[in-house]
Design a protein around this motif. Structure first.
Motif, PDB file in Angstrom:
ATOM      1  N   ARG A  35      55.866 -50.703  27.738  1.00  0.00           N
ATOM      2  CA  ARG A  35      56.702 -50.921  28.443  1.00  0.00           C
ATOM      3  C   ARG A  35      58.024 -51.736  27.667  1.00  0.00           C
ATOM      4  N   ILE A  36      56.445 -53.440  27.647  1.00  0.00           N
ATOM      5  CA  ILE A  36      56.691 -54.593  26.074  1.00  0.00           C
ATOM      6  C   ILE A  36      57.316 -54.981  25.692  1.00  0.00           C
ATOM      7  N   GLY A  37      57.250 -53.310  24.203  1.00  0.00           N
ATOM      8  CA  GLY A  37      58.193 -52.483  23.433  1.00  0.00           C
ATOM      9  C   GLY A  37      59.676 -52.544  23.941  1.00  0.00           C
ATOM     10  N   SER A  38      59.750 -51.904  25.226  1.00  0.00           N
ATOM     11  CA  SER A  38      60.948 -51.282  25.589  1.00  0.00           C
ATOM     12  C   SER A  38      62.129 -53.364  25.651  1.00  0.00           C
ATOM     13  N   LEU A  39      60.862 -54.074  26.653  1.00  0.00           N
ATOM     14  CA  LEU A  39      61.678 -54.962  26.319  1.00  0.00           C
ATOM     15  C   LEU A  39      61.575 -55.999  25.246  1.00  0.00           C
ATOM     16  N   GLY A  41      62.506 -55.192  22.540  1.00  0.00           N
ATOM     17  CA  GLY A  41      64.167 -54.191  22.199  1.00  0.00           C
ATOM     18  C   GLY A  41      65.398 -54.624  22.976  1.00  0.00           C
ATOM     19  N   LYS A  42      65.171 -54.804  24.290  1.00  0.00           N
ATOM     20  CA  LYS A  42      66.014 -55.056  24.635  1.00  0.00           C
ATOM     21  C   LYS A  42      66.864 -57.112  24.841  1.00  0.00           C
ATOM     22  N   PHE A  43      65.645 -58.243  24.834  1.00  0.00           N
ATOM     23  CA  PHE A  43      65.340 -59.376  25.032  1.00  0.00           C
ATOM     24  C   PHE A  43      64.893 -60.114  23.890  1.00  0.00           C
ATOM     25  N   GLY A  44      64.585 -59.024  22.759  1.00  0.00           N
ATOM     26  CA  GLY A  44      64.395 -59.633  21.679  1.00  0.00           C
ATOM     27  C   GLY A  44      62.952 -60.417  21.925  1.00  0.00           C
ATOM     28  N   GLU A  45      62.707 -61.096  20.461  1.00  0.00           N
ATOM     29  CA  GLU A  45      60.967 -62.156  20.554  1.00  0.00           C
ATOM     30  C   GLU A  45      61.577 -63.701  21.756  1.00  0.00           C
ATOM     31  N   ILE A  46      61.054 -63.108  22.806  1.00  0.00           N
ATOM     32  CA  ILE A  46      60.586 -64.302  23.620  1.00  0.00           C
ATOM     33  C   ILE A  46      60.035 -64.762  23.907  1.00  0.00           C
ATOM     34  N   GLY A  47      58.819 -64.047  23.353  1.00  0.00           N
ATOM     35  CA  GLY A  47      56.825 -65.234  23.764  1.00  0.00           C
ATOM     36  C   GLY A  47      57.107 -63.997  23.925  1.00  0.00           C
ATOM     37  N   ASP A  48      55.391 -64.028  23.598  1.00  0.00           N
ATOM     38  CA  ASP A  48      54.340 -62.197  24.496  1.00  0.00           C
ATOM     39  C   ASP A  48      53.794 -62.715  26.005  1.00  0.00           C
ATOM     40  N   ALA A  49      53.814 -64.429  26.312  1.00  0.00           N
ATOM     41  CA  ALA A  49      53.657 -64.067  27.590  1.00  0.00           C
ATOM     42  C   ALA A  49      54.328 -63.934  28.019  1.00  0.00           C
ATOM     43  N   ARG A  50      55.875 -64.251  27.885  1.00  0.00           N
ATOM     44  CA  ARG A  50      56.793 -63.423  28.822  1.00  0.00           C
ATOM     45  C   ARG A  50      57.147 -62.767  29.042  1.00  0.00           C
ATOM     46  N   LEU A  51      56.716 -61.593  28.011  1.00  0.00           N
ATOM     47  CA  LEU A  51      57.169 -59.874  27.396  1.00  0.00           C
ATOM     48  C   LEU A  51      56.181 -59.688  28.847  1.00  0.00           C
ATOM     49  N   THR A  52      54.731 -60.157  28.395  1.00  0.00           N
ATOM     50  CA  THR A  52      54.345 -59.330  28.683  1.00  0.00           C
ATOM     51  C   THR A  52      53.908 -59.555  31.203  1.00  0.00           C
ATOM     52  N   VAL A  53      54.611 -60.239  30.899  1.00  0.00           N
ATOM     53  CA  VAL A  53      54.397 -60.612  32.611  1.00  0.00           C
ATOM     54  C   VAL A  53      56.463 -59.782  32.972  1.00  0.00           C
TER      55      VAL A  53
END
Length: 127
Positions: A35-39, A41-53
């Motif tokens: 899921r994190i990888g998919s996100l 791919g959609k949003f780019g590098e927006i920060g690890d914490a933000r992707l995890t949330v």
């Protein structure tokens, strides 16, 4: 208590789990990682914490939807049970009514046969 290492968002975490639950925990971690990888791919590098949330929120959203579907299905099962009970009660009532009608018809036939035997048969039994 067993311990395994899982990878989430490229980082390793040592997790404790009940014996026999290791494979399940690994699959859960893989799902979150996907899921994190998919996100990403959609949003780019927006920060690890933000992707995890964001991944956690999508999981929670699916969980809420699934819980609502389960509640709706449970209500449907209850309704279907009520319909089944009502149908079963109607079947029993119909069976009793049919049995009573058949018994009444049998009694009328028996009485008619007795009358016919007395009046027409001249002592010879009919039926």
């Amino acid at each position: 208590m067993n311990h395994i290492n899982v990878t989430i968002n490229g980082r390793q975490y040592r997790m404790a789990c009940e014996e026999g639950q290791e494979v399940r925990l690994l699959k859960l971690a893989e799902s979150l990682e996907s899921r994190i990888g998919s996100l990403r791919g959609k949003f780019g590098e927006i920060g690890d914490a933000r992707l995890t949330v964001m991944a956690a929120l999508t999981v929670c959203d699916e969980l809420v939807d699934a819980s609502n579907r389960i509640r709706a299905l449970e209500q449907e099962v209850i309704s279907l049970r009520d319909v089944r009970v009502a149908a079963s009660d109607r079947v029993k009532a119909t069976q009793v009514a049919v049995a009573n009608a058949l018994n009444a018809a049998a009694e009328r036939i028996e009485k008619t046969t007795q009358v016919l035997n007395r009046t027409v048969g001249g002592g010879v039994a009919i039926g």
